[in-house]
Design a protein around this motif. Structure first.
Motif, short mmCIF file in Angstrom:
data_model
loop_
_atom_site.label_atom_id
_atom_site.label_comp_id
_atom_site.label_asym_id
_atom_site.label_seq_id
_atom_site.Cartn_x
_atom_site.Cartn_y
_atom_site.Cartn_z
N LYS A 1 -20.68 -2.29 2.92
CA LYS A 1 -21.47 -2.15 4.14
C LYS A 1 -22.24 -3.43 4.41
O LYS A 1 -22.86 -4.01 3.52
N PHE A 2 -22.18 -3.90 5.66
CA PHE A 2 -22.90 -5.10 6.06
C PHE A 2 -23.88 -4.76 7.18
O PHE A 2 -23.57 -3.97 8.07
N GLU A 3 -25.05 -5.38 7.11
CA GLU A 3 -26.06 -5.20 8.15
C GLU A 3 -26.49 -6.57 8.66
O GLU A 3 -26.68 -7.50 7.87
N VAL A 4 -26.65 -6.66 9.95
CA VAL A 4 -27.12 -7.91 10.54
C VAL A 4 -28.52 -8.23 10.01
O VAL A 4 -29.41 -7.38 10.02
N GLY A 5 -28.67 -9.45 9.50
CA GLY A 5 -29.97 -9.86 8.99
C GLY A 5 -30.25 -9.47 7.56
O GLY A 5 -31.36 -9.68 7.07
N VAL A 6 -29.24 -8.90 6.87
CA VAL A 6 -29.42 -8.50 5.47
C VAL A 6 -28.43 -9.27 4.60
O VAL A 6 -27.22 -9.11 4.73
N ALA A 7 -28.96 -10.13 3.74
CA ALA A 7 -28.12 -10.98 2.90
C ALA A 7 -27.53 -10.19 1.73
O ALA A 7 -27.99 -9.09 1.39
N LYS A 8 -26.51 -10.78 1.11
CA LYS A 8 -25.91 -10.20 -0.09
C LYS A 8 -26.18 -11.13 -1.27
O LYS A 8 -25.87 -12.32 -1.21
N VAL A 9 -26.75 -10.59 -2.33
CA VAL A 9 -26.90 -11.35 -3.57
C VAL A 9 -25.63 -11.08 -4.37
O VAL A 9 -25.45 -9.99 -4.93
N VAL A 10 -24.74 -12.06 -4.43
CA VAL A 10 -23.42 -11.82 -5.01
C VAL A 10 -23.34 -12.19 -6.49
O VAL A 10 -22.35 -11.88 -7.15
N ARG A 11 -24.34 -12.88 -7.00
CA ARG A 11 -24.37 -13.21 -8.43
C ARG A 11 -25.84 -13.31 -8.86
O ARG A 11 -26.61 -14.04 -8.24
N GLN A 12 -26.23 -12.58 -9.90
CA GLN A 12 -27.60 -12.67 -10.38
C GLN A 12 -27.71 -12.19 -11.82
O GLN A 12 -26.85 -11.46 -12.31
N SER A 13 -28.78 -12.64 -12.49
CA SER A 13 -29.09 -12.21 -13.85
C SER A 13 -30.60 -12.24 -14.01
O SER A 13 -31.33 -12.65 -13.09
N ASP A 14 -31.06 -11.84 -15.17
CA ASP A 14 -32.51 -11.81 -15.40
C ASP A 14 -33.10 -13.18 -15.68
O ASP A 14 -34.32 -13.36 -15.65
N ASP A 15 -32.23 -14.17 -15.96
CA ASP A 15 -32.77 -15.50 -16.27
C ASP A 15 -32.17 -16.59 -15.39
O ASP A 15 -31.89 -17.69 -15.83
N ASP A 16 -31.97 -16.27 -14.10
CA ASP A 16 -31.45 -17.26 -13.15
C ASP A 16 -32.46 -18.39 -12.98
O ASP A 16 -33.66 -18.14 -12.85
N GLN A 17 -31.96 -19.62 -12.96
CA GLN A 17 -32.82 -20.80 -12.88
C GLN A 17 -32.91 -21.41 -11.48
O GLN A 17 -33.87 -22.09 -11.15
N VAL A 18 -31.91 -21.18 -10.65
CA VAL A 18 -31.86 -21.76 -9.30
C VAL A 18 -31.18 -20.75 -8.38
O VAL A 18 -30.26 -20.03 -8.80
N THR A 19 -31.62 -20.70 -7.13
CA THR A 19 -30.95 -19.89 -6.10
C THR A 19 -30.07 -20.80 -5.27
O THR A 19 -30.54 -21.79 -4.70
N VAL A 20 -28.78 -20.49 -5.19
CA VAL A 20 -27.83 -21.27 -4.39
C VAL A 20 -27.35 -20.40 -3.23
O VAL A 20 -26.92 -19.25 -3.44
N ILE A 21 -27.45 -20.92 -2.03
CA ILE A 21 -27.07 -20.19 -0.82
C ILE A 21 -25.89 -20.90 -0.16
O ILE A 21 -25.97 -22.08 0.18
N GLY A 22 -24.78 -20.20 0.00
CA GLY A 22 -23.60 -20.77 0.64
C GLY A 22 -23.05 -19.80 1.67
O GLY A 22 -23.38 -18.61 1.67
N ALA A 23 -22.19 -20.31 2.55
CA ALA A 23 -21.58 -19.47 3.58
C ALA A 23 -20.14 -19.89 3.76
O ALA A 23 -19.83 -21.08 3.81
N GLY A 24 -19.25 -18.91 3.86
CA GLY A 24 -17.84 -19.25 4.02
C GLY A 24 -17.28 -19.90 2.77
O GLY A 24 -17.51 -19.42 1.66
N VAL A 25 -16.59 -21.01 2.93
CA VAL A 25 -15.94 -21.66 1.79
C VAL A 25 -16.96 -22.15 0.76
O VAL A 25 -16.68 -22.15 -0.45
#
Length: 351
Positions: free
Chosen positions: A215-239
């Motif tokens: 399910k997708f909602e306009v304006g709602v992002a998807k966190v596609v990879r995460q863990s309890d000790d993530d060090q950096v947030t990387v945001i990409g789109a498409g390729v």
């Protein structure tokens, strides 16, 4: 009333020759870069030949002359247009259609030219699976030789007619349809007529990361990879989302975890998810986009987090003039591949 005069045979043959010269140059250029669309070029060769060397009037040595005809690439809906359907490979039909278009006043003309993909290329013309591919090296010489043999007057030069110097300057006032589309408010019409809509799709054979029932909602992002000790947030789109996931795999093998976000929509942007992820990853955000920095994903994220203390945004984007090439080569050239994402993540630890 002005009547149509068919061009003489020498002119028609000259236009056919120009079309084949365009095919030859298209094949050479796309083979040299090992990228491009030679079959699309070949399907439009006669159209370009007749348009630029017979129908249009312009001064090649004065391209900004206000009396020159203009060639404008655009997309439109054909409501209320005058239309002609022609064989897009018949130079005489094209000459006549462009002449007829000039006689029609008060409405634009749409010429529907029926063409074959890869016209003139033996063993390739009108066959599937040739879009966006250069001609294989072991077939180039044979195809070029065949095209060259069809040029009857190789040294003949065709020049466009000059424009009338007393032509009035182009009217740049808004263009209106001669009549409104024939539908009423509330009518069911094709979706492309309901308003402006932008959908980003990719050509590379990237992996499917969502199930069919996601399910997708306009304006709602998807966190596609995460863990309890993530060090950096990387945001990409498409390729670049797939490159971010590849970088996450590389880093995980070295004991470093990153959070990867698919924003899904940039406007509206899911600022809440991005801020929450940034706070959980030492305030470090890296955006990756396969176009210029200006007006893209990185600027949208900066606007969302700009007023928050302790958050740093690193932007990876195209910084040079675009060029042709294989997808992976271009991702590396512009520093937006998984390799460079991983390097950018590692750099955040050094800082």
């Amino acid at each position: 009333m002005t009547s149509y005069h068919k061009p003489d045979e020498k002119t028609l043959q000259g236009l056919k020759d120009v079309a084949n010269k365009l095919r030859i140059n298209s094949i050479k250029a796309t083979c040299a870069s090992n990228s491009g669309h030679p079959t699309s070029c070949c399907s439009a060769a006669e159209l370009m030949s007749v348009l630029f060397f017979h129908a249009m009037r312009y001064k090649t040595d004065d391209p900004r002359n206000q009396c020159n005809d203009r060639f404008v690439l655009s997309k439109c809906e054909a409501f209320g247009w005058n239309t002609y359907v022609v064989d897009g490979h018949d130079v005489e039909e094209l000459c006549k259609a462009f002449w007829q278009a000039q006689q029609v006043k008060g409405k634009p003309t749409c010429i529907v030219a029926k063409t074959f993909k890869g016209r003139g290329l033996k063993g390739i013309e009108d066959l599937e699976n040739w879009h966006g591919k250069p001609i294989p090296k072991d077939r180039v010489d044979e195809i070029l030789k065949d095209l060259q043999s069809q040029i009857q007057v190789p040294n003949k030069t065709l020049c466009p007619d000059l424009p009338n110097d007393d032509t009035a300057p182009a009217d740049l006032s808004p263009i209106s349809l001669p009549s409104p589309p024939e539908y009423k408010k509330g009518d069911k019409v094709p979706s492309e007529l309901l308003g402006i809509c932008f959908i980003r799709t990719s050509r590379p054979a990237t992996a499917v990361i969502y199930s069919p029932d996601e399910k997708f909602e306009v304006g709602v992002a998807k966190v596609v990879r995460q863990s309890d000790d993530d060090q950096v947030t990387v945001i990409g789109a498409g390729v670049t989302l797939h490159e971010a996931l590849a970088a996450a795999d590389t880093l995980a093998a070295k004991g470093k975890n990153i959070r990867v976000i698919d924003p899904f929509t940039i406007k509206p942007l899911d600022a809440a998810t991005i801020l929450a992820s940034a706070r959980a990853t030492r305030g470090q955000i890296i955006t990756v986009e396969d176009h210029y920095k200006e007006g893209g994903l990185g600027e949208a994220v900066l606007s969302a987090v700009g007023g928050e203390p302790g958050i740093v945004v690193t932007r990876l984007a195209v910084t040079g003039v675009p060029r042709s090439g294989k997808p992976q080569e271009l991702l590396d050239i512009f520093g937006i591949s998984a390799k460079y994402i991983a390097e950018a993540v590692t750099q955040t630890f050094a800082n």
